[in-house]
Design an enzyme around this catalytic site. Structure first.
Site, PDB file in Angstrom:
ATOM      1  N   SER A  97       1.271 -44.473  15.456  1.00 59.34           N
ATOM      2  CA  SER A  97       0.583 -44.042  14.916  1.00 59.34           C
ATOM      3  C   SER A  97      -0.613 -42.831  15.370  1.00 59.34           C
ATOM      4  O   SER A  97      -0.650 -43.135  16.266  1.00 59.34           O
ATOM      5  CB  SER A  97      -1.274 -45.584  14.576  1.00 59.34           C
ATOM      6  OG  SER A  97      -1.874 -44.601  13.503  1.00 59.34           O
ATOM      7  N   ASP A 136      -3.466 -42.452  14.724  1.00 63.81           N
ATOM      8  CA  ASP A 136      -4.357 -42.806  15.015  1.00 63.81           C
ATOM      9  C   ASP A 136      -4.851 -42.123  16.670  1.00 63.81           C
ATOM     10  O   ASP A 136      -5.628 -41.914  17.295  1.00 63.81           O
ATOM     11  CB  ASP A 136      -5.232 -44.327  14.766  1.00 63.81           C
ATOM     12  CG  ASP A 136      -4.491 -44.229  13.065  1.00 63.81           C
ATOM     13  OD1 ASP A 136      -5.235 -43.195  12.849  1.00 63.81           O
ATOM     14  OD2 ASP A 136      -5.131 -45.543  12.924  1.00 63.81           O
ATOM     15  N   GLU A 141     -14.431 -44.325   7.576  1.00 61.84           N
ATOM     16  CA  GLU A 141     -13.475 -43.969   6.911  1.00 61.84           C
ATOM     17  C   GLU A 141     -13.306 -43.853   5.887  1.00 61.84           C
ATOM     18  O   GLU A 141     -13.724 -45.139   5.863  1.00 61.84           O
ATOM     19  CB  GLU A 141     -11.992 -44.008   8.131  1.00 61.84           C
ATOM     20  CG  GLU A 141     -11.955 -45.538   8.495  1.00 61.84           C
ATOM     21  CD  GLU A 141     -10.515 -46.113   7.890  1.00 61.84           C
ATOM     22  OE1 GLU A 141      -9.000 -45.863   7.106  1.00 61.84           O
ATOM     23  OE2 GLU A 141      -9.829 -47.349   8.621  1.00 61.84           O
ATOM     24  N   ASP A 200       7.661 -46.020  15.978  1.00 66.74           N
ATOM     25  CA  ASP A 200       6.700 -45.633  15.033  1.00 66.74           C
ATOM     26  C   ASP A 200       5.755 -45.788  15.215  1.00 66.74           C
ATOM     27  O   ASP A 200       5.038 -47.333  15.752  1.00 66.74           O
ATOM     28  CB  ASP A 200       6.388 -46.726  13.525  1.00 66.74           C
ATOM     29  CG  ASP A 200       5.558 -46.761  12.471  1.00 66.74           C
ATOM     30  OD1 ASP A 200       4.602 -45.986  12.612  1.00 66.74           O
ATOM     31  OD2 ASP A 200       5.746 -47.356  11.534  1.00 66.74           O
ATOM     32  N   LYS A 250      -4.870 -53.874  15.301  1.00 66.16           N
ATOM     33  CA  LYS A 250      -4.806 -54.794  14.777  1.00 66.16           C
ATOM     34  C   LYS A 250      -3.158 -55.537  14.745  1.00 66.16           C
ATOM     35  O   LYS A 250      -1.998 -55.300  15.360  1.00 66.16           O
ATOM     36  CB  LYS A 250      -3.898 -54.232  12.669  1.00 66.16           C
ATOM     37  CG  LYS A 250      -4.446 -53.917  12.147  1.00 66.16           C
ATOM     38  CD  LYS A 250      -4.610 -52.912  11.233  1.00 66.16           C
ATOM     39  CE  LYS A 250      -4.753 -51.225  10.965  1.00 66.16           C
ATOM     40  NZ  LYS A 250      -4.862 -50.166  10.396  1.00 66.16           N
TER      41      LYS A 250
END
Ligand code: PSU
Ligand code: MN
Length: 301
Positions: free
Chosen positions: A138, A140, A25, A136, A157
């Site tokens: 992601s 992803d 990425e 919220d 993370k």
């Protein structure tokens, strides 16, 4: 759709000859790491892939095209572009129509790699469900639920809500496999208290699992959790205060939406005096090494 894609010569040839290719990425480069660590790391991971006889395909959006594989000059251009956007999937049409440059997140890299026919992708840490604001989530995770690609990461993370992220992965039926670990690694730290549903200890077992996942026609990706090497990990009692402080700062400065992740990462780097940066780079390299070995073994199938 092909008209929006441009392949580097190297990647095009590798794909045609069915040689191993590893997707990488580029939000890491545009928003994740500061200059010059970003360009150094981008070059270093491409080198690691090549040393393992795997063609690196760094994916980005440049001048209105989805680029699969960048030359070192193009990497330089992307790094130098102060206005480069952070492209998630929904941003792609806008960015292409405006002929802009952007780093692709895990979500949009999945979208692009899938179209290009690449099966393995290595990154640092994936996005997930945010702490505090569990609305919220992601993109992803959403793309992982519907893109059949193996993604190597160092867990989610630590700035995220890890249990909620694991719940999401479970609900959306995304296999999560610990590579030589029983628990979810937390990016900067190699282990947590959160048990994973599966563990493998060698490459052959891992590739076997992937093969079966694809043979069954499962629509999702497979998340491979590869812990940061212990030499560069940061103990939770050091990283936690830095993270909660960064979260408070974000709240105070009203940082929202896609700006949150880059903000938190840079705050944590500041407070840990660069220790988190070193950890971040080490784990990316470690993931690319494993990703390359997987890509290699898969192409031999
Ligand atoms: N991992 C890192 N640094 C990063 C990211 C991941 O070590 O900058 C990026 C990835 O590109 C990931 C994105 O897809 O952060 C997630 O952003 P968000 O939380 O806004 O979906
Ligand atoms: Mn978000």
């Amino acid at each position: 759709m092909q008209q929006y894609f441009e392949y580097s010569q190297e990647v095009k040839q590798a794909l045609q000859e069915r040689k191993p290719v590893l997707a990488l990425e580029s939000t890491l480069i545009t928003h994740g790491l500061p200059f010059p660590k970003n360009i150094e790391t981008a070059m270093a991971v491409e080198k690691i892939a090549r040393e393992n006889n795997v063609t690196p395909a760094t994916i980005a959006i440049m001048q209105g095209k989805i680029r699969i594989g960048l030359s070192s000059d193009e990497l330089e251009t992307l790094v130098q572009d102060q206005h480069a956007a952070k492209a998630s999937v929904r941003d792609i049409p806008y960015l292409l129509s405006q002929k802009l440059n952007a780093g692709t997140t895990v979500a949009s890299t999945l979208f692009c790699a899938d179209f290009a026919g690449i099966k393995v992708f290595a990154t640092g840490g994936i996005g997930g469900v945010h702490r505090g604001d569990d609305q919220d989530i992601s993109a992803d995770l959403i793309m992982l639920s519907k893109t059949p690609i193996a993604v190597v990461c160092a867990g989610a993370k630590a700035i995220l809500d890890l249990p909620k992220t694991l719940e999401f992965l479970e609900t959306y039926s995304i296999p999560v496999v610990g590579y030589r670990t029983d628990t979810l690694p937390a990016f900067y730290s190699s282990e947590t208290e959160y048990q994973l549903p599966a563990r493998v200890d060698d490459l052959t077992s891992l590739v076997n699992l992937l093969k079966i996942h694809w043979q069954l026609g499962m629509p999702s990706g497979v998340l491979i959790a590869n812990p940061i090497p212990s030499s560069d990990e940061i103990p939770a009692d050091i990283i936690e205060p830095a993270i909660s402080n960064a979260l408070k700062q974000a709240e105070k400065k009203r940082i929202r939406g896609k700006a949150i992740t880059p903000f938190l990462l840079s705050e944590v780097a500041h407070v840990t005096q660069g220790k988190s940066l070193l950890a971040n780079i080490t784990l990316i390299k470690n993931n690319v090494r494993l990703g390359a070995m997987i890509a290699q073994k898969i192409s031999a199938l």
